[in-house]
Design a protein around this motif. Structure first.
Motif, short mmCIF file in Angstrom:
data_model
loop_
_atom_site.label_atom_id
_atom_site.label_comp_id
_atom_site.label_asym_id
_atom_site.label_seq_id
_atom_site.Cartn_x
_atom_site.Cartn_y
_atom_site.Cartn_z
N PRO A 1 -8.14 -1.62 -7.77
CA PRO A 1 -9.05 -1.87 -6.65
C PRO A 1 -9.84 -0.64 -6.23
N GLY A 2 -9.21 0.55 -6.26
CA GLY A 2 -9.88 1.75 -5.80
C GLY A 2 -10.97 2.26 -6.72
N VAL A 3 -11.02 1.75 -7.96
CA VAL A 3 -12.07 2.16 -8.89
C VAL A 3 -13.34 1.34 -8.68
N LYS A 4 -13.23 0.25 -7.97
CA LYS A 4 -14.43 -0.52 -7.64
C LYS A 4 -15.33 0.37 -6.78
N PRO A 5 -16.59 0.54 -7.15
CA PRO A 5 -17.45 1.52 -6.48
C PRO A 5 -17.50 1.40 -4.96
N ASP A 6 -17.54 0.17 -4.44
CA ASP A 6 -17.68 0.00 -3.00
C ASP A 6 -16.37 -0.37 -2.31
N ALA A 7 -15.24 -0.02 -2.93
CA ALA A 7 -13.94 -0.30 -2.31
C ALA A 7 -13.82 0.44 -0.98
N ASP A 8 -13.20 -0.22 -0.02
CA ASP A 8 -13.07 0.35 1.33
C ASP A 8 -11.89 1.31 1.36
N GLN A 9 -12.13 2.56 0.94
CA GLN A 9 -11.10 3.59 0.90
C GLN A 9 -11.64 4.86 1.54
N ASP A 10 -10.74 5.68 2.09
CA ASP A 10 -11.19 6.89 2.80
C ASP A 10 -11.16 8.14 1.92
N ASN A 11 -10.66 8.04 0.70
CA ASN A 11 -10.67 9.13 -0.29
C ASN A 11 -9.66 10.24 -0.05
N PHE A 12 -8.85 10.18 1.03
CA PHE A 12 -7.82 11.20 1.22
C PHE A 12 -6.75 11.07 0.14
N LEU A 13 -6.25 12.21 -0.32
CA LEU A 13 -5.10 12.22 -1.21
C LEU A 13 -3.85 12.03 -0.36
N ARG A 14 -2.94 11.19 -0.84
CA ARG A 14 -1.70 10.90 -0.12
C ARG A 14 -0.52 11.08 -1.06
N GLN B 1 -4.53 3.18 -0.80
CA GLN B 1 -3.78 2.67 0.34
C GLN B 1 -4.01 1.16 0.47
N ASP B 2 -2.93 0.47 0.84
CA ASP B 2 -2.96 -0.97 1.06
C ASP B 2 -3.37 -1.76 -0.19
N VAL B 3 -2.97 -1.28 -1.36
CA VAL B 3 -3.18 -2.03 -2.59
C VAL B 3 -1.83 -2.21 -3.28
N PRO B 4 -1.69 -3.21 -4.16
CA PRO B 4 -0.42 -3.39 -4.88
C PRO B 4 -0.07 -2.15 -5.69
N SER B 5 1.21 -1.93 -5.89
CA SER B 5 1.63 -0.74 -6.64
C SER B 5 1.04 -0.72 -8.05
N SER B 6 0.78 -1.89 -8.60
CA SER B 6 0.20 -1.96 -9.94
C SER B 6 -1.24 -1.45 -9.97
N GLY B 7 -1.85 -1.31 -8.79
CA GLY B 7 -3.22 -0.85 -8.71
C GLY B 7 -3.36 0.55 -8.16
N THR B 8 -2.24 1.28 -8.07
CA THR B 8 -2.25 2.63 -7.52
C THR B 8 -2.79 3.62 -8.54
N ILE B 9 -3.68 4.49 -8.10
CA ILE B 9 -4.22 5.53 -8.97
C ILE B 9 -3.32 6.77 -8.88
N PRO B 10 -2.55 7.08 -9.93
CA PRO B 10 -1.67 8.25 -9.89
C PRO B 10 -2.45 9.53 -10.16
N VAL B 11 -2.11 10.57 -9.41
CA VAL B 11 -2.86 11.83 -9.50
C VAL B 11 -1.89 13.00 -9.58
N GLN B 12 -2.17 13.91 -10.52
CA GLN B 12 -1.46 15.19 -10.56
C GLN B 12 -2.30 16.21 -9.81
#
Length: 283
Positions: free
Chosen positions: A124-137, A188-199
């Motif tokens: 979901p977060g890769v969709k260009p207009d997804a409603d996300q605030d871009n903070f790393l968590r 945030q607020d997306v299924p775990s299968s859609g989480t973007i993992p970041v190092q």
């Protein structure tokens, strides 16, 4: 295949064992036009995708065919870290209107298509207009003891959590070369299968690389912080920097190491590469 062409570290005792794996890795070495031709015959239709140039952390060993894409970061006035995301816009592509996210950053076109591989095209977060605030968590179940003890999953990442980055160590490799964290982005607020993992890594080496005047690194890192999408480009596993003691056996104690097939990435070597990004599902 000649013995010295095998990318698996000798210590692992592994060999390439599926013909399809060799074939997919070999695509990384063919011309982009040929790759696009092959891709058009095998990929589903969707929005975006195609030949994409990007910057990433260099793959230095193992079967991974290319670098993992870098996520440009910035620090806000309160010390919180954010991943930079281009403003979405509507364009016409192949006769139809689609929404894209792209911008000129550090002398290159930075786009959401950098992250459209290994299933990332469905996040979901890769969709260009997804409603996300871009903070790393901070992610749940991190491999780092400091992260388990000092912060909570879902908490926003702040510079103050990394004040000891020039001395931090956990008994794996060299202490003081960088402090890591496992985090998420646009998830945030997306299924775990859609989480973007970041190092995420903060290092004086990264700060010095940026200070040398490199246009891209100056634009994509801040206060010694560097981030990458943490999906191995081989079989999409989640590797880690100083997270696995086994990495020491393969000369990767100070690098990002994927235990699945011993692929290694150097976070202190940022390279420019290209690949065929998968299209997002139809909007």
């Amino acid at each position: 295949m000649p013995e010295d062409d095998d990318k698996y570290p000798e210590e692992s005792g592994r060999r390439r064992f599926v013909k399809g794996v060799v074939g997919s890795a070999s695509l990384a070495g063919i011309g982009t036009a040929a790759a696009a031709s092959i891709n058009s015959a095998t990929e589903p239709t969707g929005a975006g995708g195609g030949i994409t140039q990007y910057f990433g952390v260099e793959n230095t060993a193992g079967p991974a065919p290319r670098a993992m894409p870098q996520i440009p970061v910035e620090v806000d006035d309160d010390g919180f870290l954010k991943g930079i995301w281009p403003e979405p816009e509507t364009v016409t592509e192949q006769g139809r209107e689609i929404t894209v996210s792209e911008m000129e950053l550090g002398g290159i076109t930075y786009t959401s298509e950098w992250f459209q591989y290994c299933g990332g095209q469905t996040y979901p977060g890769v969709k260009p207009d997804a409603d996300q605030d871009n903070f790393l968590r901070y992610a749940s179940s991190p491999p780092y003891e400091w992260q388990q003890e000092a912060v909570e999953p879902g908490e926003q990442v702040n510079v103050e959590h990394f004040t000891d980055y020039e001395t931090w160590g956990n008994g794996i490799g060299t202490s003081g070369i960088g402090k890591p964290a496992l985090v998420t982005w646009r998830s945030q607020d997306v299924p775990s299968s859609g989480t973007i993992p970041v190092q995420l890594i903060r290092s004086e080496r990264i700060r010095r690389m940026s200070d040398r005047g490199d246009q891209w690194l100056s634009a994509s890192t801040e206060e010694g912080f560097l981030a990458n999408m943490n999906k191995c480009t081989h079989f999409c596993c989640v590797p880690g920097f100083k997270s696995l003691s086994d990495s020491q056996r393969f000369g990767a104690a100070d690098e990002i190491y994927c235990q699945c097939h011993q692929s290694v990435y150097d976070p202190f070597s940022i390279v420019r590469r290209s690949f065929v990004a998968l299209p997002r599902p139809d909007e």
